[in-house]
Scaffold this active site. Structure first.
Site, PDB file in Angstrom:
ATOM      1  N   CYS A  29       0.855  -1.188   0.000  1.00  8.01           N
ATOM      2  CA  CYS A  29       0.000   0.000   0.000  1.00  8.01           C
ATOM      3  C   CYS A  29       0.887   1.233   0.000  1.00  8.01           C
ATOM      4  O   CYS A  29       1.516   1.559   1.005  1.00  8.01           O
ATOM      5  CB  CYS A  29      -0.920   0.000   1.221  1.00  8.01           C
ATOM      6  SG  CYS A  29      -1.968   1.471   1.254  1.00  8.01           S
ATOM      7  N   ASP A  45     -10.230   3.931  -3.666  1.00  4.26           N
ATOM      8  CA  ASP A  45      -9.073   4.668  -3.164  1.00  4.26           C
ATOM      9  C   ASP A  45      -9.248   6.148  -3.480  1.00  4.26           C
ATOM     10  O   ASP A  45      -9.466   6.525  -4.634  1.00  4.26           O
ATOM     11  CB  ASP A  45      -7.796   4.132  -3.811  1.00  4.26           C
ATOM     12  CG  ASP A  45      -6.536   4.570  -3.076  1.00  4.26           C
ATOM     13  OD1 ASP A  45      -6.552   5.641  -2.441  1.00  4.26           O
ATOM     14  OD2 ASP A  45      -5.532   3.850  -3.149  1.00  4.26           O
ATOM     15  N   GLY A  51      -0.616   4.468  -4.551  1.00  8.16           N
ATOM     16  CA  GLY A  51       0.832   4.347  -4.686  1.00  8.16           C
ATOM     17  C   GLY A  51       1.284   3.078  -5.382  1.00  8.16           C
ATOM     18  O   GLY A  51       2.131   3.107  -6.279  1.00  8.16           O
TER      19      GLY A  51
END
Length: 327
Positions: free
Chosen positions: A80, A242, A247
């Protein structure tokens, strides 16, 4: 904390001992033995459908400053990026790395996918922007055709950036990642995820624990290098959205673009969240290998901010102690 609008609930105390010699073994243990605590912290009434968490654990790697397990509405991720950015600041501010070096402190974070190195800017004693170097990221498959119910044959890519994602332009579904209704984007992305899971067998050279599709990222289709931002929206786990540019998704998308020779080493791209308009940057900085795959190390950068602290209570007679979700 939040990174680009995506929440991160960092769990620093209160968990029982977590068995396992490795971070991946600890991940299996919490899945099998302690999942009620994930539901307690992520689900309502203490959390919500799109809550995200990071549980700090011991790492078996001597160079790691901390280990971490990621959790969400469905279970446990392997990587993550938004959490790594937040944890970089947190580790420096809370003294997990000793006396930090200025103007940038390095924080080695052992994620289930491997060791990720974060670099935290320090100005006048205050932490700021964070960049991190990914585990090797690669293109798993490009331009493959998947039969998606209600949408027909869809051409898409699958990339790995610590987790596997399917990538497809939102235009294929008549949608726009920054303007369409979130519900419509979620429906399309979820249909793709379900189809890929049913029709494409994934594998990872390092561990079978990493070989699963985490979600689908709908893009604006602007994969050629440009100094202008390119937008995407990530729908992962159980249709969770998200808020950040994602990322690990940026990592995988850069790996795909480099594989297709659309971006070169050290060309920085700006990625915009279709949900919150927040920005990350992504740059392929080094070529490497991951098993049989040609891979790259990707640097992702962004900002995380503190939002508060909390202490949660569980009463045994609470009929909703296991939590619930409204879909």
């Amino acid at each position: 904390m939040h990174t680009g609008g995506e929440p991160l609930r960092i769990v620093v105390s209160g968990y029982p001992d977590i068995a396992g010699k490795t971070v991946l073994e600890k991940r299996r243990y919490v899945q099998e033995k302690l999942d009620h605590l994930r539901r307690l912290l992520m689900h309502e009434p203490r959390g919500h459908y799109d809550m995200y968490g990071a549980l700090l654990v011991q790492s078996e790697l001597p160079e790691a400053h901390l280990g971490v397990l990621f959790m969400h509405n469905e279970g446990y991720s392997t990587m993550c990026g938004h959490a790594v950015i937040a944890l970089g600041r947190y580790a420096v501010d809370y003294g997990l790395v000793g006396k930090p070096q200025t103007p940038e402190a390095q924080v080695n974070i052992h994620c289930p996918c491997g060791l990720v190195k974060a670099f935290v800017e320090i100005n006048d004693g205050r932490t700021g922007k964070v960049r991190f170097h990914s585990v090797p990221a690669f293109a798993f498959a490009t331009d493959i055709s998947v039969d998606v119910p209600e949408y027909g044959q869809v051409i898409l890519d699958i990339g790995y950036g610590g987790a596997f994602y399917a990538f497809v332009s939102a235009e294929r579904f008549g949608l726009n990642v920054t303007q369409s209704k979130t519900r419509d984007l979620v429906d399309a992305a979820t249909a793709v995820t379900n189809a890929v899971k049913a029709q494409v067998a994934l594998h990872h050279p390092k561990s079978p624990d990493l070989a699963f599709l985490y979600g689908t990222i709908l893009t604006d289709g602007k994969d050629n290098y440009s100094e202008e931002p390119t937008a995407n929206i990530c729908v992962f786990a159980d249709a969770q959205v998200d808020r950040s540019p994602t990322g690990s998704g940026v990592t995988a998308r850069i790996a795909l673009q480099h594989h297709k020779r659309l971006v070169q080493l050290n060309q920085t791209r700006v990625f915009q969240s279709g949900a919150a308009d927040s920005l990350f940057t992504g740059t392929a900085i080094e070529r490497t290998k991951c098993g049989e795959f040609d891979a790259v190390i990707v640097e992702v950068a962004g900002h995380a901010y503190y939002t508060g602290t909390a202490c949660f209570t569980l009463e045994a007679e609470d009929s909703l102690k296991d939590g619930f979700l409204l879909k």
